[in-house]
Write a protein that holds these residues in place. Structure first.
Motif, PDB file in Angstrom:
ATOM      1  N   SER A  43       0.868  -1.179   0.000  1.00 43.04           N
ATOM      2  CA  SER A  43       0.000   0.000   0.000  1.00 43.04           C
ATOM      3  C   SER A  43       0.897   1.219   0.000  1.00 43.04           C
ATOM      4  O   SER A  43       1.466   1.569   1.032  1.00 43.04           O
ATOM      5  CB  SER A  43      -0.895   0.024   1.237  1.00 43.04           C
ATOM      6  OG  SER A  43      -1.760  -1.082   1.243  1.00 43.04           O
ATOM      7  N   PRO A  44       1.050   1.855  -1.139  1.00 45.20           N
ATOM      8  CA  PRO A  44       1.971   2.997  -1.169  1.00 45.20           C
ATOM      9  C   PRO A  44       1.584   4.056  -0.136  1.00 45.20           C
ATOM     10  O   PRO A  44       0.408   4.310   0.087  1.00 45.20           O
ATOM     11  CB  PRO A  44       1.822   3.552  -2.579  1.00 45.20           C
ATOM     12  CG  PRO A  44       1.136   2.495  -3.367  1.00 45.20           C
ATOM     13  CD  PRO A  44       0.382   1.640  -2.403  1.00 45.20           C
ATOM     14  N   ALA A  45       2.592   4.606   0.471  1.00 48.60           N
ATOM     15  CA  ALA A  45       2.381   5.735   1.375  1.00 48.60           C
ATOM     16  C   ALA A  45       2.211   6.987   0.518  1.00 48.60           C
ATOM     17  O   ALA A  45       2.615   7.024  -0.643  1.00 48.60           O
ATOM     18  CB  ALA A  45       3.582   5.883   2.308  1.00 48.60           C
ATOM     19  N   GLU A  46       1.605   7.994   1.088  1.00 49.18           N
ATOM     20  CA  GLU A  46       1.389   9.236   0.356  1.00 49.18           C
ATOM     21  C   GLU A  46       2.146  10.356   1.055  1.00 49.18           C
ATOM     22  O   GLU A  46       2.056  10.499   2.273  1.00 49.18           O
ATOM     23  CB  GLU A  46      -0.100   9.566   0.308  1.00 49.18           C
ATOM     24  CG  GLU A  46      -0.400  10.829  -0.480  1.00 49.18           C
ATOM     25  CD  GLU A  46      -1.881  11.122  -0.540  1.00 49.18           C
ATOM     26  OE1 GLU A  46      -2.458  10.966  -1.615  1.00 49.18           O
ATOM     27  OE2 GLU A  46      -2.446  11.513   0.503  1.00 49.18           O
ATOM     28  N   GLY A  47       2.885  11.102   0.273  1.00 53.72           N
ATOM     29  CA  GLY A  47       3.599  12.262   0.797  1.00 53.72           C
ATOM     30  C   GLY A  47       2.988  13.536   0.247  1.00 53.72           C
ATOM     31  O   GLY A  47       2.637  13.611  -0.931  1.00 53.72           O
ATOM     32  N   LEU A  48       2.838  14.529   1.093  1.00 55.01           N
ATOM     33  CA  LEU A  48       2.359  15.852   0.687  1.00 55.01           C
ATOM     34  C   LEU A  48       3.325  16.889   1.217  1.00 55.01           C
ATOM     35  O   LEU A  48       3.792  16.786   2.349  1.00 55.01           O
ATOM     36  CB  LEU A  48       0.965  16.143   1.264  1.00 55.01           C
ATOM     37  CG  LEU A  48      -0.192  15.281   0.801  1.00 55.01           C
ATOM     38  CD1 LEU A  48      -1.446  15.606   1.599  1.00 55.01           C
ATOM     39  CD2 LEU A  48      -0.457  15.510  -0.673  1.00 55.01           C
ATOM     40  N   TRP A  49       3.629  17.880   0.409  1.00 56.93           N
ATOM     41  CA  TRP A  49       4.460  18.979   0.884  1.00 56.93           C
ATOM     42  C   TRP A  49       4.140  20.222   0.094  1.00 56.93           C
ATOM     43  O   TRP A  49       3.589  20.167  -0.994  1.00 56.93           O
ATOM     44  CB  TRP A  49       5.947  18.633   0.824  1.00 56.93           C
ATOM     45  CG  TRP A  49       6.499  18.462  -0.551  1.00 56.93           C
ATOM     46  CD1 TRP A  49       7.106  19.414  -1.321  1.00 56.93           C
ATOM     47  CD2 TRP A  49       6.486  17.277  -1.343  1.00 56.93           C
ATOM     48  NE1 TRP A  49       7.479  18.893  -2.533  1.00 56.93           N
ATOM     49  CE2 TRP A  49       7.101  17.573  -2.576  1.00 56.93           C
ATOM     50  CE3 TRP A  49       6.003  15.984  -1.154  1.00 56.93           C
ATOM     51  CZ2 TRP A  49       7.260  16.645  -3.595  1.00 56.93           C
ATOM     52  CZ3 TRP A  49       6.162  15.066  -2.164  1.00 56.93           C
ATOM     53  CH2 TRP A  49       6.782  15.403  -3.356  1.00 56.93           C
ATOM     54  N   LYS A  50       4.467  21.349   0.684  1.00 59.21           N
ATOM     55  CA  LYS A  50       4.205  22.654   0.068  1.00 59.21           C
ATOM     56  C   LYS A  50       5.397  23.091  -0.750  1.00 59.21           C
ATOM     57  O   LYS A  50       6.535  22.956  -0.330  1.00 59.21           O
ATOM     58  CB  LYS A  50       3.929  23.720   1.131  1.00 59.21           C
ATOM     59  CG  LYS A  50       2.651  23.525   1.893  1.00 59.21           C
ATOM     60  CD  LYS A  50       1.498  24.030   1.083  1.00 59.21           C
ATOM     61  CE  LYS A  50       0.240  24.061   1.941  1.00 59.21           C
ATOM     62  NZ  LYS A  50      -0.892  24.491   1.199  1.00 59.21           N
ATOM     63  N   GLU A  51       5.103  23.607  -1.929  1.00 57.00           N
ATOM     64  CA  GLU A  51       6.099  24.293  -2.744  1.00 57.00           C
ATOM     65  C   GLU A  51       5.586  25.714  -2.911  1.00 57.00           C
ATOM     66  O   GLU A  51       4.580  25.940  -3.569  1.00 57.00           O
ATOM     67  CB  GLU A  51       6.283  23.606  -4.099  1.00 57.00           C
ATOM     68  CG  GLU A  51       7.131  22.366  -4.019  1.00 57.00           C
ATOM     69  CD  GLU A  51       7.514  21.843  -5.386  1.00 57.00           C
ATOM     70  OE1 GLU A  51       7.108  22.409  -6.411  1.00 57.00           O
ATOM     71  OE2 GLU A  51       8.228  20.833  -5.421  1.00 57.00           O
ATOM     72  N   GLY A  52       6.261  26.628  -2.277  1.00 59.13           N
ATOM     73  CA  GLY A  52       5.771  27.997  -2.269  1.00 59.13           C
ATOM     74  C   GLY A  52       4.628  28.111  -1.276  1.00 59.13           C
ATOM     75  O   GLY A  52       4.466  27.301  -0.382  1.00 59.13           O
ATOM     76  N   LYS A  53       3.800  29.156  -1.458  1.00 61.52           N
ATOM     77  CA  LYS A  53       2.716  29.390  -0.502  1.00 61.52           C
ATOM     78  C   LYS A  53       1.404  28.748  -0.925  1.00 61.52           C
ATOM     79  O   LYS A  53       0.527  28.548  -0.093  1.00 61.52           O
ATOM     80  CB  LYS A  53       2.518  30.891  -0.312  1.00 61.52           C
ATOM     81  CG  LYS A  53       3.695  31.541   0.393  1.00 61.52           C
ATOM     82  CD  LYS A  53       3.397  32.964   0.751  1.00 61.52           C
ATOM     83  CE  LYS A  53       4.563  33.525   1.528  1.00 61.52           C
ATOM     84  NZ  LYS A  53       4.266  34.783   2.158  1.00 61.52           N
ATOM     85  N   THR A  54       1.254  28.426  -2.200  1.00 62.65           N
ATOM     86  CA  THR A  54      -0.054  27.962  -2.658  1.00 62.65           C
ATOM     87  C   THR A  54      -0.053  26.574  -3.278  1.00 62.65           C
ATOM     88  O   THR A  54      -1.100  25.964  -3.395  1.00 62.65           O
ATOM     89  CB  THR A  54      -0.630  28.938  -3.706  1.00 62.65           C
ATOM     90  OG1 THR A  54       0.276  29.020  -4.809  1.00 62.65           O
ATOM     91  CG2 THR A  54      -0.836  30.312  -3.102  1.00 62.65           C
ATOM     92  N   SER A  55       1.078  26.060  -3.664  1.00 68.62           N
ATOM     93  CA  SER A  55       1.125  24.796  -4.386  1.00 68.62           C
ATOM     94  C   SER A  55       1.437  23.626  -3.447  1.00 68.62           C
ATOM     95  O   SER A  55       2.405  23.661  -2.696  1.00 68.62           O
ATOM     96  CB  SER A  55       2.193  24.870  -5.480  1.00 68.62           C
ATOM     97  OG  SER A  55       2.275  23.652  -6.164  1.00 68.62           O
ATOM     98  N   THR A  56       0.587  22.589  -3.492  1.00 73.44           N
ATOM     99  CA  THR A  56       0.817  21.377  -2.720  1.00 73.44           C
ATOM    100  C   THR A  56       1.186  20.257  -3.686  1.00 73.44           C
ATOM    101  O   THR A  56       0.506  20.049  -4.689  1.00 73.44           O
ATOM    102  CB  THR A  56      -0.435  20.979  -1.916  1.00 73.44           C
ATOM    103  OG1 THR A  56      -0.761  22.041  -1.013  1.00 73.44           O
ATOM    104  CG2 THR A  56      -0.202  19.698  -1.134  1.00 73.44           C
ATOM    105  N   VAL A  57       2.248  19.561  -3.390  1.00 74.79           N
ATOM    106  CA  VAL A  57       2.723  18.465  -4.223  1.00 74.79           C
ATOM    107  C   VAL A  57       2.385  17.158  -3.525  1.00 74.79           C
ATOM    108  O   VAL A  57       2.536  17.024  -2.313  1.00 74.79           O
ATOM    109  CB  VAL A  57       4.249  18.573  -4.456  1.00 74.79           C
ATOM    110  CG1 VAL A  57       4.746  17.412  -5.295  1.00 74.79           C
ATOM    111  CG2 VAL A  57       4.591  19.902  -5.107  1.00 74.79           C
TER     112      VAL A  57
END
Length: 102
Positions: A43-57
């Motif tokens: 079950s792949p894990a999910e990573g989220l992080w911010k690039e700049g102030k508005t963009s979420t990767v």
């Protein structure tokens, strides 16, 4: 004792999946070097992080773990840099924690 975790992406930056042979190559090299490996791939894990102030990767990852008595930082730095080239990433997370075996 140290627990070293590698967070490896499932997809390149264009959304194309990496071939399974890459993961097998990394797995086999780590198993050979450290005498064993644990992989979290079902079950792949999910990573989220911010690039700049508005963009979420968002990224889907698998996690590889090995244990080592000593932490050879120079070996890990070189290995991480090779993985960054292999996975075509600006950076990959390779992290280590001191652990006690109970």
């Amino acid at each position: 004792m140290h627990l070293i975790q590698l967070l490896l992406p499932l997809f390149d930056n264009d959304g194309h999946p990496f071939p399974q042979t890459i993961y097998l190559q990394v797995r086999d090299e780590l198993a050979e070097h450290f005498g064993g490996i644990t992989t979290y791939v079902r079950s792949p894990a999910e990573g989220l992080w911010k690039e700049g102030k508005t963009s979420t990767v968002r990224d889907e990852i698998v996690i590889y773990e090995v244990m080592a008595k000593e932490l050879d930082r120079s070996w890990w730095k070189e290995f991480r840099e090779r993985l960054e080239l292999l996975f075509r990433q600006e950076s990959l997370v390779v992290r280590a924690s001191h652990i006690d075996i109970l």
